[in-house]
Scaffold this active site. Structure first.
Site, PDB file in Angstrom:
ATOM      1  N   PHE A  34      -0.794   8.560   3.841  1.00 14.72           N
ATOM      2  CA  PHE A  34      -0.621   8.830   5.391  1.00 14.72           C
ATOM      3  C   PHE A  34       1.006   8.638   5.823  1.00 14.72           C
ATOM      4  CE2 PHE A  34      -0.167   7.681   9.872  1.00 14.72           C
ATOM      5  CZ  PHE A  34      -0.918   8.862  10.541  1.00 14.72           C
ATOM      6  N   ASP A  43      -2.343   4.738  -3.175  1.00 17.29           N
ATOM      7  CA  ASP A  43      -3.365   5.669  -2.328  1.00 17.29           C
ATOM      8  C   ASP A  43      -3.257   7.179  -2.911  1.00 17.29           C
ATOM      9  OD1 ASP A  43      -4.755   7.222  -0.472  1.00 17.29           O
ATOM     10  OD2 ASP A  43      -3.393   7.008   1.136  1.00 17.29           O
ATOM     11  N   TRP A  66       0.897  -1.274   0.151  1.00 19.94           N
ATOM     12  CA  TRP A  66       0.055   0.155   0.013  1.00 19.94           C
ATOM     13  C   TRP A  66       0.919   1.226   0.100  1.00 19.94           C
ATOM     14  CZ3 TRP A  66      -4.592   2.478  -0.656  1.00 19.94           C
ATOM     15  CH2 TRP A  66      -4.932   3.480   0.241  1.00 19.94           C
ATOM     16  N   ASP A  71      -1.271  14.490   6.817  1.00 15.71           N
ATOM     17  CA  ASP A  71      -1.873  14.087   5.687  1.00 15.71           C
ATOM     18  C   ASP A  71      -3.138  14.669   5.247  1.00 15.71           C
ATOM     19  OD1 ASP A  71      -2.345  11.955   3.556  1.00 15.71           O
ATOM     20  OD2 ASP A  71      -3.265  10.696   4.969  1.00 15.71           O
ATOM     21  N   SER A 118       1.087   4.233   0.878  1.00 16.88           N
ATOM     22  CA  SER A 118       0.076   5.078   1.510  1.00 16.88           C
ATOM     23  C   SER A 118       0.564   6.380   1.836  1.00 16.88           C
ATOM     24  CB  SER A 118       0.478   4.547   2.916  1.00 16.88           C
ATOM     25  OG  SER A 118      -0.150   5.431   4.072  1.00 16.88           O
TER      26      SER A 118
HETATM   27  C1  SPV Z   1      -3.508   6.017   4.343  1.00 17.53           C
HETATM   28  O1  SPV Z   1      -2.832   4.986   4.721  1.00 17.53           O
HETATM   29  O2  SPV Z   1      -2.868   6.903   3.889  1.00 17.53           O
HETATM   30  C2  SPV Z   1      -4.836   5.709   4.453  1.00 17.53           C
HETATM   31  C3  SPV Z   1      -5.535   4.942   5.548  1.00 17.53           C
HETATM   32  O3  SPV Z   1      -5.528   6.193   3.396  1.00 17.53           O
HETATM   33  S1  SPV Z   1      -5.815   6.346   6.834  1.00 17.53           S
HETATM   34  O4  SPV Z   1      -4.834   6.820   7.129  1.00 17.53           O
HETATM   35  O5  SPV Z   1      -6.300   5.188   7.816  1.00 17.53           O
HETATM   36  O6  SPV Z   1      -7.081   6.984   6.138  1.00 17.53           O
HETATM   37 MG    MG Z   2      -4.397   8.024   2.826  1.00 15.82          MG
END
Ligand code: SPV
Ligand code: MG
Length: 290
Positions: A44, A81, A40, A54, A42
């Site tokens: 974040f 993402d 992933w 984020d 990500s």
């Molecule tokens: C990320 O990992 O960037 C996500 C998941 O989008 S969350 O941070 O829980 O929204």
């Molecule tokens: Mg995210």
């Protein structure tokens, strides 16, 4: 066979795939060695790596650069993402083309407005796009991909925005009609009741993805028992684990007045050499340096 096809096949074979967040090529290598089905990329974790919230502050170029670096060191499929898709449907067209070329096998696009606020923050501003506008973004993504196996996953933040299950189901249905391959349903409730209820109520034509960050007790057997969920993304565990390890080690070094104690509790430098691929580089030196 493309990695996107591999990911689709694995979902079909295993019934549930486990996707680990990575914020760097090294974290992706560790996820692959641990046995995850995919990475992933990500938003974040990358934001946190830069020491930033984020909130659409990391640019598409920064995210793409990291994704390319990850793709260069990992053989796993990458689920990118892409937050809100960096703007409107025109921005999405550009983003899908860039992410496909960079080596992603799937994207997750969320139905929030740009710039977004991270989902889990208490009291965060959570504004959703009108359904028709987000459908246009999904349709733009589907019409842009060149590999038909490249997955377009539509993420609804209806539960995050406090709009309730009915709205979340209606949005998920609309995004499925727009062509989404999967629906990501996210919740920040500290127990899995919202997600369990949504998964049981879901009778759409495509499977679900979840990110059990806020409700960690929902483990693989419980997820499988719910049905409908085919992908689980571990969204912030890499950056949290790294932070725990660094906080502990750095504090001990200050407290101990040196590294005489901690060195026994962290990996030796030879393990880093292994992860860096030093052995091959040394062999290449012998072969090619004249
Ligand atoms: C990320 O990992 O960037 C996500 C998941 O989008 S969350 O941070 O829980 O929204
Ligand atoms: Mg995210």
């Amino acid at each position: 066979m493309s990695k996107a096809k591999q990911l689709r096949d694995r979902i079909a074979e295993r019934g549930l795939v486990h996707i680990m967040a990575a914020h760097s090529p090294l974290s992706a290598v560790l996820a692959e060695e641990a046995g995850f089905d995919g990475i992933w990329a990500s938003g974040f974790e990358l934001s946190a790596l830069y020491g930033l919230p984020d909130m659409s502050l990391i640019s598409m170029t920064q995210h793409l650069d990291m994704l390319r670096a990850i793709a260069g060191r990992s053989s796993l499929p990458i689920v990118a993402d892409i937050d809100t898709g960096y703007g409107n449907a025109i921005n999405v067209i550009h983003a899908i083309s860039e992410y496909e070329h960079a080596g992603a096998s799937a994207v997750v696009i969320e139905d929030k407005t740009f710039p977004k606020v991270t989902s889990l923050a208490a009291g965060g501003r959570q504004e959703l796009l009108p359904v028709a506008e987000f459908r246009g973004k999904i349709e733009a993504a589907i019409s842009t991909r060149t590999d038909p196996d490249f997955l377009v996953i539509a993420r609804t933040e209806a539960l995050i925005a406090g709009l309730g299950e009915e709205e979340a189901l209606a949005r998920a249905k609309a995004y499925t009609q727009a062509g989404a391959d999967m629906i990501l349903i996210h919740s920040k409730k500290k127990d899995p009741s919202e997600i369990e209820s949504f998964a049981r109520a879901w009778d759409g034509d495509v499977p679900l993805t979840i990110v059990p960050n806020a409700y960690p007790e929902l483990d693989a057997p419980l997820i499988q028992a719910l049905g409908n969920i085919r992908m689980v993304i571990y969204g912030n565990y890499g950056i949290r684990a790294a932070t725990t390890a660094m906080q502990d080690t750095f504090r001990r070094i200050i407290a101990d007045g040196g590294v005489q104690n901690v060195h026994k509790d962290i990996v030796p430098v030879e393990e880093i050499f292994r992860l860096q691929g030093m052995e091959k580089t040394q062999a290449d030196e012998k072969r090619f340096l004249r």
